[in-house]
Design a protein around this motif. Structure first.
Motif, PDB file in Angstrom:
ATOM      1  N   ARG A 366       0.822  -1.210   0.000  1.00 56.92           N
ATOM      2  CA  ARG A 366       0.000   0.000   0.000  1.00 56.92           C
ATOM      3  C   ARG A 366       0.857   1.262   0.000  1.00 56.92           C
ATOM      4  O   ARG A 366       0.605   2.201  -0.775  1.00 56.92           O
ATOM      5  N   ASP A 367       1.867   1.315   0.862  1.00 56.48           N
ATOM      6  CA  ASP A 367       2.635   2.555   1.011  1.00 56.48           C
ATOM      7  C   ASP A 367       3.449   2.881  -0.231  1.00 56.48           C
ATOM      8  O   ASP A 367       3.512   4.051  -0.652  1.00 56.48           O
ATOM      9  N   TYR A 368       4.080   1.889  -0.857  1.00 62.20           N
ATOM     10  CA  TYR A 368       4.928   2.183  -2.008  1.00 62.20           C
ATOM     11  C   TYR A 368       4.106   2.459  -3.261  1.00 62.20           C
ATOM     12  O   TYR A 368       4.459   3.344  -4.062  1.00 62.20           O
ATOM     13  N   VAL A 369       3.005   1.741  -3.431  1.00 62.38           N
ATOM     14  CA  VAL A 369       2.143   2.029  -4.579  1.00 62.38           C
ATOM     15  C   VAL A 369       1.548   3.431  -4.448  1.00 62.38           C
ATOM     16  O   VAL A 369       1.557   4.224  -5.396  1.00 62.38           O
ATOM     17  N   ALA A 370       1.055   3.761  -3.259  1.00 62.77           N
ATOM     18  CA  ALA A 370       0.463   5.085  -3.057  1.00 62.77           C
ATOM     19  C   ALA A 370       1.501   6.192  -3.194  1.00 62.77           C
ATOM     20  O   ALA A 370       1.210   7.260  -3.754  1.00 62.77           O
ATOM     21  N   ALA A 371       2.712   5.956  -2.690  1.00 59.63           N
ATOM     22  CA  ALA A 371       3.759   6.982  -2.811  1.00 59.63           C
ATOM     23  C   ALA A 371       4.065   7.267  -4.272  1.00 59.63           C
ATOM     24  O   ALA A 371       4.202   8.438  -4.681  1.00 59.63           O
ATOM     25  N   PHE A 372       4.189   6.221  -5.073  1.00 60.55           N
ATOM     26  CA  PHE A 372       4.461   6.403  -6.497  1.00 60.55           C
ATOM     27  C   PHE A 372       3.331   7.184  -7.171  1.00 60.55           C
ATOM     28  O   PHE A 372       3.577   8.122  -7.953  1.00 60.55           O
ATOM     29  N   LEU A 373       2.100   6.822  -6.871  1.00 58.52           N
ATOM     30  CA  LEU A 373       0.961   7.500  -7.500  1.00 58.52           C
ATOM     31  C   LEU A 373       0.825   8.940  -7.016  1.00 58.52           C
ATOM     32  O   LEU A 373       0.498   9.845  -7.806  1.00 58.52           O
ATOM     33  N   ASP A 374       1.084   9.177  -5.727  1.00 63.25           N
ATOM     34  CA  ASP A 374       1.034  10.553  -5.225  1.00 63.25           C
ATOM     35  C   ASP A 374       2.086  11.430  -5.899  1.00 63.25           C
ATOM     36  O   ASP A 374       1.838  12.589  -6.229  1.00 63.25           O
ATOM     37  N   LEU A 375       3.276  10.874  -6.110  1.00 60.07           N
ATOM     38  CA  LEU A 375       4.343  11.641  -6.754  1.00 60.07           C
ATOM     39  C   LEU A 375       3.999  11.972  -8.197  1.00 60.07           C
ATOM     40  O   LEU A 375       4.134  13.127  -8.628  1.00 60.07           O
ATOM     41  N   HIS A 376       3.551  10.981  -8.933  1.00 61.01           N
ATOM     42  CA  HIS A 376       3.438  11.173 -10.385  1.00 61.01           C
ATOM     43  C   HIS A 376       2.050  11.569 -10.876  1.00 61.01           C
ATOM     44  O   HIS A 376       1.928  12.075 -12.005  1.00 61.01           O
ATOM     45  N   LEU A 377       1.028  11.399 -10.070  1.00 67.27           N
ATOM     46  CA  LEU A 377      -0.301  11.871 -10.470  1.00 67.27           C
ATOM     47  C   LEU A 377      -0.722  13.120  -9.705  1.00 67.27           C
ATOM     48  O   LEU A 377      -1.667  13.794 -10.122  1.00 67.27           O
ATOM     49  N   ARG A 378      -0.026  13.413  -8.608  1.00 65.34           N
ATOM     50  CA  ARG A 378      -0.394  14.582  -7.810  1.00 65.34           C
ATOM     51  C   ARG A 378       0.756  15.558  -7.601  1.00 65.34           C
ATOM     52  O   ARG A 378       0.554  16.648  -7.085  1.00 65.34           O
ATOM     53  N   GLY A 379       1.986  15.145  -7.966  1.00 66.01           N
ATOM     54  CA  GLY A 379       3.125  16.034  -7.814  1.00 66.01           C
ATOM     55  C   GLY A 379       3.551  16.253  -6.381  1.00 66.01           C
ATOM     56  O   GLY A 379       4.171  17.269  -6.062  1.00 66.01           O
ATOM     57  N   ARG A 380       3.266  15.299  -5.488  1.00 63.64           N
ATOM     58  CA  ARG A 380       3.655  15.411  -4.087  1.00 63.64           C
ATOM     59  C   ARG A 380       4.968  14.675  -3.855  1.00 63.64           C
ATOM     60  O   ARG A 380       5.083  13.495  -4.175  1.00 63.64           O
ATOM     61  N   GLU A 381       5.950  15.345  -3.317  1.00 59.73           N
ATOM     62  CA  GLU A 381       7.258  14.739  -3.088  1.00 59.73           C
ATOM     63  C   GLU A 381       7.140  13.526  -2.165  1.00 59.73           C
ATOM     64  O   GLU A 381       6.373  13.537  -1.203  1.00 59.73           O
ATOM     65  N   GLN A 382       7.916  12.478  -2.480  1.00 54.49           N
ATOM     66  CA  GLN A 382       7.836  11.225  -1.738  1.00 54.49           C
ATOM     67  C   GLN A 382       9.241  10.717  -1.422  1.00 54.49           C
ATOM     68  O   GLN A 382       9.820   9.930  -2.173  1.00 54.49           O
ATOM     69  N   PRO A 383       9.817  11.122  -0.293  1.00 54.49           N
ATOM     70  CA  PRO A 383      11.148  10.632   0.084  1.00 54.49           C
ATOM     71  C   PRO A 383      11.210   9.115   0.210  1.00 54.49           C
ATOM     72  O   PRO A 383      12.290   8.528   0.084  1.00 54.49           O
TER      73      PRO A 383
END
Length: 400
Positions: A366-383
C-alpha cells in the motif's frame, strides 16, 4: 539458477489460481492442510484502509463490440467485469460490498486443493470496507487501472483498491474474460481460464511465451477500452465525473504488471505504470515508453538484478523516464495481494521461503504504490522512493 519457462508458467497458472496459497509455494511443493481446520476460523476481514475518505464500490459489466474474445471466439464480443472503488462521503450506502461469490470462491479453492478444507462461504464472505451505493466524495480524482495475475481474479487486489480509494483515487480493477479460475458474468455465467489452458497446451516454450505475450497485449486493449468507457462522451459509470482524465495510471500484479507496461505502450493517456512482480512477457522496447514514470516492485529472491527473470534487467535498461526498481526481502509472489492476510487468518502453513507477515505485506504494498501515484499523479514529493526507509527495512532500492 536457470528456471525453465514451463516451470515458471506452472507457478503462474497453477499457483496463481490459488487465492489462499502462501506467497511463493509452487505447484510442485504444496504445503499440507492446516493444523486447525480452516472451517473453524473466525470470519475473514481485509485490512482497514488508511486514507481519510470512506470508500464506495460498484461493479460494471462492459462489452467491447469491436473485438471478439481471443480465447473463446465462439462466445462473441470481448467482455470484462470491473470493480470500481472510489472516495466516498462518510455514512450512507446500502451495506458492505461483497468480496466474491460463493461459486467464484469454490473454483479458486478447488484449483488449490483446499475445497475440502476451507468452505467456499468462508472466503466469499470476507468482510470488506467499501460500501455499495455510497455517495461520492466531492472533487475530481486520479484514476488507477488495476489488472490481476494470470489465472487470478480481480478480488485478490481488493485491499489495495480500497486503500487507494481511501487516499483519494478512483480505482478500476478488471477481470479479463477467460483469464481467471472463475469470474461471474451476467446471466448466471461463470467464465473459467481458457487462456490458462492455452498456455499449458503450448507445444514448446516459444509458443507458450507467445500465448503469455498475447495475454499482456490483450489486456492492454482491455484497459484502453475501460478507460474509453469511463472517460468518453457517454461513460458507462454514473460517477465518471469524479475522474480526472488528465491523471491516469495502470498497475498490476504478475502478468497484470506486464499488462500495465503494455497499456502504456498502446495508450498515451496513461501517465504512469507499476509492475508488481510480473515478468515482462511483452518486452519494454528499446525506444522506451515515452519518458513516462514506471515502478518495478518485486520479490528480492525472484526479481533482483541478475535473477532468472531477465526481463526486469532488460526492461530497466529500456525504461526512459523516472523509474525505480524495488525488491522486498522475505516476500513471495503473492505478497502484493490479499493472499498473505487471508492465509494467516485461516491458519494456513507459512512458506519458509517467504516469511513476510500479512501485515507487513499489506503495509509495504500500500505505502509504495500510493507513494508512487502521489508523486506522479499529484506532484507530491515522496522521500520514501529515494532511499532506505526505517519503517520499511525489508524494502531494497536496487536502482533509481
Amino acid at each position: 539458477m536457470t528456471i525453465r519457462l514451463r516451470t515458471r508458467t506452472a507457478v503462474i497458472t497453477l499457483t496463481a489460481l490459488a487465492l489462499l496459497a502462501t506467497p511463493t509455494v509452487t505447484a510442485h511443493a504444496l504445503p499440507g492442510p492446516p493444523a486447525t481446520p480452516a472451517a473453524s476460523a473466525a470470519a475473514l476481514e481485509l485490512p482497514r484502509p488508511t486514507g481519510p475518505y470512506a470508500v464506495g464500490a460498484e461493479v460494471l459489466h462492459l462489452t467491447d463490440h469491436t473485438r471478439t474474445d481471443p480465447w473463446v471466439p465462439a462466445s462473441g464480443d470481448r467482455e470484462l467485469m470491473v470493480s470500481m472503488h472510489y472516495p466516498a462521503r462518510p455514512g450512507g450506502g446500502s451495506g458492505p460490498a461483497p468480496y466474491m461469490s460463493a461459486e467464484e470462491a469454490r473454483l479458486l479453492l478447488a484449483h488449490r486443493g483446499l475445497d475440502g478444507i476451507v468452505p467456499a462461504g468462508v472466503v466469499s464472505s470476507t468482510s470488506t470496507h467499501a460500501r455499495t451505493d455510497a455517495r461520492a466524495a466531492r472533487g475530481r480524482f486520479p484514476l488507477v487501472l488495476l489488472s490481476p495475475g494470470f489465472g487470478t481474479p480481480r478480488t485478490t487486489l481488493t485491499s489495495l483498491a480500497e486503500d487507494l480509494a481511501s487516499r483519494g483515487f478512483v480505482v478500476a480493477s478488471v477481470d479479463h474474460a477467460y483469464e481467471s479460475t472463475g469470474t461471474a458474468f451476467p446471466g448466471g455465467r461463470m467464465l473459467t481460464c481458457a487462456a490458462c489452458d492455452a498456455a499449458e497446451a503450448a507445444p514448446d516454450e516459444a509458443a507458450e511465451r507467445d500465448v503469455l505475450k498475447a495475454v499482456s497485449t490483450g489486456r492492454a486493449d482491455d484497459l484502453t477500452f475501460v478507460l474509453d468507457r469511463l472517460t468518453g462522451p457517454r461513460p458507462a459509470w454514473e460517477r465518471s465525473r469524479m475522474i480526472d482524465r488528465r491523471r491516469v495510471a495502470a498497475a498490476g500484479h504478475s502478468i497484470g504488471g506486464s499488462a500495465a507496461a503494455s497499456t502504456m505502450l498502446a495508450d498515451s493517456r496513461v501517465d504512469a505504470g507499476i509492475n508488481m512482480d510480473g515478468t515482462f512477457f511483452d518486452p519494454v522496447p528499446r525506444s522506451g515508453i515515452g519518458a513516462r514514470p514506471f515502478l518495478m516492485l518485486g520479490t528480492d529472491a525472484g526479481h533482483s538484478p541478475g535473477s532468472a527473470d531477465g526481463s526486469w534487467d532488460e526492461g530497466w535498461q529500456h525504461l526512459d523516464g523516472w523509474k525505480r526498481w524495488l525488491t522486498v526481502k522475505d516476500s513471495g509472489h503473492f505478497t502484493f495481494t490479499d493472499i498473505p492476510e487471508l492465509g494467516e487468518q485461516l491458519g494456513l502453513p507459512v512458506d519458509p521461503a517467504a516469511t513476510l507477515s500479512g501485515d507487513r505485506s499489506t503495509r509495504i504494498t500500500r505505502d509504495y504504490v500510493a507513494a508512487f501515484l502521489d508523486l506522479h499523479l499529484r506532484g507530491r514529493e515522496q522521500p520514501l522512493l529515494d532511499g532506505p526507509a526505517p519503517n520499511h527495512p525489508e524494502v531494497v532500492l536496487q536502482h533509481r
